[in-house]
Design a protein around this motif. Structure first.
Motif, PDB file in Angstrom:
ATOM      1  N   SER A 179      -5.037   1.839   1.237  1.00  0.00           N
ATOM      2  CA  SER A 179      -4.859   0.859   2.319  1.00  0.00           C
ATOM      3  C   SER A 179      -3.642  -0.033   2.143  1.00  0.00           C
ATOM      4  N   MET A 180      -2.741   0.344   1.245  1.00  0.00           N
ATOM      5  CA  MET A 180      -1.606  -0.543   0.967  1.00  0.00           C
ATOM      6  C   MET A 180      -0.693  -0.708   2.191  1.00  0.00           C
ATOM      7  N   ASN A 181      -0.761   0.254   3.104  1.00  0.00           N
ATOM      8  CA  ASN A 181       0.088   0.132   4.305  1.00  0.00           C
ATOM      9  C   ASN A 181      -0.720  -0.168   5.549  1.00  0.00           C
ATOM     10  N   SER A 182      -1.947  -0.643   5.384  1.00  0.00           N
ATOM     11  CA  SER A 182      -2.816  -0.761   6.563  1.00  0.00           C
ATOM     12  C   SER A 182      -2.952  -2.185   7.086  1.00  0.00           C
ATOM     13  N   ASN A 191      15.938  -0.032  -9.050  1.00  0.00           N
ATOM     14  CA  ASN A 191      15.757   1.427  -8.960  1.00  0.00           C
ATOM     15  C   ASN A 191      14.382   1.815  -8.423  1.00  0.00           C
ATOM     16  N   ASN A 192      13.597   0.797  -8.037  1.00  0.00           N
ATOM     17  CA  ASN A 192      12.275   1.051  -7.454  1.00  0.00           C
ATOM     18  C   ASN A 192      11.415   1.957  -8.343  1.00  0.00           C
ATOM     19  N   ILE A 193      11.397   1.653  -9.629  1.00  0.00           N
ATOM     20  CA  ILE A 193      10.656   2.552 -10.537  1.00  0.00           C
ATOM     21  C   ILE A 193       9.249   2.034 -10.856  1.00  0.00           C
ATOM     22  N   LEU A 194       8.941   0.783 -10.502  1.00  0.00           N
ATOM     23  CA  LEU A 194       7.637   0.275 -10.921  1.00  0.00           C
ATOM     24  C   LEU A 194       6.599   0.322  -9.801  1.00  0.00           C
ATOM     25  N   ALA A 195       5.549   1.080 -10.058  1.00  0.00           N
ATOM     26  CA  ALA A 195       4.371   1.154  -9.179  1.00  0.00           C
ATOM     27  C   ALA A 195       4.735   1.152  -7.693  1.00  0.00           C
ATOM     28  N   PRO A 196       5.560   2.131  -7.265  1.00  0.00           N
ATOM     29  CA  PRO A 196       5.965   2.119  -5.862  1.00  0.00           C
ATOM     30  C   PRO A 196       4.758   2.077  -4.927  1.00  0.00           C
ATOM     31  N   GLY A 197       4.867   1.214  -3.944  1.00  0.00           N
ATOM     32  CA  GLY A 197       3.818   1.132  -2.924  1.00  0.00           C
ATOM     33  C   GLY A 197       2.690   0.186  -3.257  1.00  0.00           C
ATOM     34  N   ARG A 198       2.549  -0.246  -4.515  1.00  0.00           N
ATOM     35  CA  ARG A 198       1.404  -1.102  -4.877  1.00  0.00           C
ATOM     36  C   ARG A 198       1.614  -2.510  -4.319  1.00  0.00           C
ATOM     37  N   TYR A 199       0.746  -2.928  -3.436  1.00  0.00           N
ATOM     38  CA  TYR A 199       0.841  -4.239  -2.770  1.00  0.00           C
ATOM     39  C   TYR A 199       2.309  -4.543  -2.431  1.00  0.00           C
TER      40      TYR A 199
END
Ligand SMILES: Cc1cc2nc3c(=O)[nH]c(=O)nc-3n(C[C@H](O)[C@H](O)[C@H](O)COP(=O)(O)OP(=O)(O)OC[C@H]3O[C@@H](n4cnc5c(N)ncnc54)[C@H](O)[C@@H]3O)c2cc1C
Length: 510
Positions: A467-470, A492-500
């Motif tokens: 539900s991170m994008n909901s 570089n967007n390497i950490l937990a992409p998409g998390r909150y």
């Protein structure tokens, strides 16, 4: 995945801590609901320096990392990353209790330290303190639970209000200490939350902006006089008034925050045993309204008092307030032989009794070694916060129950009085993942309730990975702020992409 990145990690961690075998990968890709994310590898650093080195390598090879502590985030995604093709950075080897102070009542731990470990440690020390545990596994992590902004039982259950002194590895590999921790000789890092300057701890919870490798949690003194009470109401029409009465008791602190919980009958049943398959002639769902004509609610509270006299006076206030409002009210104090007080989580004893409820719809027996991911237990949690107002809560409950029932699941609902102002509600959709199409039906049911709550203005305070994008878009520049923070800290967007990661509604995101 680039073999060079694996080699670089192998050089630091050794082969036993860089795992790519299919059993490990398949286990870490499995949650208590359907997921499709693939995990590339699991790496297991042993200390903060290892974590820093692993993160630097991840940046060099642009390989995303997904940190977990003990990985028991059941009902919300377990160990599965939010996005596809991540490497799991598993921190359970960082399992040292680094500091403990009985007088100042704190413990400083690494992410692999579990609630059970702290409980046993405090017993060994003959401590008069306890840690606020959860209804989840004794083998879950103090740090993991805090970083999800989880909720504990007892007055210290509001995690962020009782932690400080984070050590954080940033997504580029640097290390920072929050509060007073950045000063070499600071004596107050473990006892003062704010430090001097911008308060940072919060941005490392429910985020993807850092990896926490150390944290202090405050411990609560075992009260001089402890009582528990349970109350029962036979029908939910009495719930509205009862909620409002409790609101006054919690606001005036006769009952302390996180010390009163409501369970509906389905939540209680799932805690006591498994689905009554025989009685139900193998049919689902169970409706106690249809079978018994009533759907009871149960309340349970704890009283933490400085003396017997104070405790008994508080008890009288509660008895008077609840008179005529409940069908049963039972008190037990520490001198009674009641089972209510044995091995009590309200005094910091963790147990797996509630976790066993994840086997509710399974037809197989609950194993000794509980593992809902492995055993195909279907669980989807929905965590939402309400104003502490009987009318609003009962109205919402009615629509939640009706949606869940129409999807042919039992409405399994608990509520905790987080403060005199708000109540947290936990809705669990429990099913058997091995029944064909149940995964899909359960997720559809969850989505309906989720959207319904959002429409009514009740935004979940904690999200499952699905539900991170909901969430609805922000009406202000929140997304821009998160975007600036994320780009600055994790180019570089390497950490937990998409998390909150709530940059999604900001058009300038890269
Ligand atoms: C029946 C049942 C009852 C439950 N009861 C409760 C309850 O009472 N209260 C409650 O809060 N939860 C509850 N849960 C949910 C969950 O099991 C707990 O929150 C549990 O503590 C989370 O697992 P963990 O501690 O191992 O954290 P982890 O799974 O290790 O971490 C959770 C998430 O935090 C992030 N994270 C973890 N460690 C780090 C780190 N060091 N740095 C950066 N990010 C990190 C990751 O994204 C990770 O996925 C319950 C679940 C079930 C099924």
């Amino acid at each position: 995945m680039d073999v060079l990145v694996l080699k670089a990690w192998l050089n630091i961690l050794g082969s036993e801590n860089v795992l790519t075998d299919s059993a490990t990968i398949s286990a870490t890709q499995t949650a208590t609901f359907a997921t499709t994310q693939r995990v590339l590898a699991v790496i297991r650093p042993g200390n903060c320096q290892d974590v820093q080195a692993c993160v630097k390598i991840a940046n060099q090879y642009k390989t995303p990392l997904y940190p977990i502590s003990c990985g028991k985030n059941w009902g919300l995604g377990s160990r599965v990353p939010v996005e596809d093709n991540c490497v799991i950075l598993e921190l359970s080897r960082l399992n040292r209790i680094i500091d403990y102070n009985e007088k100042l009542a704190y413990i400083t731990v690494e992410p692999g330290v579990t609630f059970r470990q702290v409980y046993e440690y405090l017993r060994e020390q003959k401590s008069n303190l306890f840690v606020s545990v959860t209804g989840s596994s004794p083998y879950s992590s103090l740090v993991g639970n805090t970083l999800e902004r989880g909720e504990g039982i007892s007055p210290y259950g509001d995690r962020l209000a009782h932690v400080c002194g984070f050590e954080v590895v940033l997504p580029t590999g640097e290390c920072v200490h929050t509060g007073f921790g950045r000063f070499a000789n600071a004596k107050t890092t473990a006892v003062s939350r704010w430090g001097v300057g911008p308060y940072l701890d919060g941005i490392f919870t429910q985020s993807n902006l850092g990896i926490v490798t150390k944290m202090t949690m405050w411990l609560m003194p075992i009260p001089k006089y402890f009582q528990e009470f349970i109350c029962v109401i036979n029908d939910s029409y009495r719930l509205e008034k009862l909620i409002d009465t409790l609101q006054e008791l919690v606001l005036q602190e006769t009952i302390k925050s996180n010390s009163f919980t409501f369970w509906n009958c389905y939540k209680l049943l799932s805690r006591l045993g498994q689905y009554p398959w025989k009685l139900m002639g193998e049919k689902t769902p169970l409706s106690l309204k249809e079978r018994k004509g009533i759907e009871r609610w149960f309340g349970s509270g704890s009283l933490y008092s400085a003396s017997r006299e104070q405790g008994l006076a508080e008890r009288r206030v509660i008895e008077q307030a609840l008179e005529g409002q409940v069908d049963e009210l039972i008190f037990a104090d520490q001198d009674s032989k009641s089972d209510l007080l044995k091995e009590n989580p309200s005094l910091g004893t963790p147990n797996d009794k509630t976790i066993k409820s994840t086997y509710w719809r399974k037809k197989t027996k609950i194993p000794l070694q509980i593992d809902p991911d492995r055993d195909g237990c279907g669980v989807i949690w929905l965590c939402v916060v309400f104003p502490f107002d009987g009318k609003q809560i009962v109205e919402a409950l009615m629509s939640i129950e009706s949606t869940v029932k129409s999807s042919k699941f039992e409405p399994n609902i608990a509520m905790s009085c987080t403060s005199g102002r708000s109540i947290q509600m936990f809705i669990a959709i429990m099913y058997d993942r091995n029944v064909p199409e149940e995964d899909q039906r359960a997720m559809e049911c969850y989505e309906r309730v989720f959207q319904q709550l959002i429409q009514e203005g009740y935004i979940p305070y904690r999200l499952g990975i699905q539900s991170m994008n909901s969430l609805p878009p922000a009406q202000d520049d929140y997304g821009k702020l998160i975007s600036i923070l994320k780009q600055g800290l994790d180019p570089n967007n390497i950490l937990a992409p998409g998390r909150y990661d709530f940059r999604s509604d900001w058009p300038d995101q890269t």
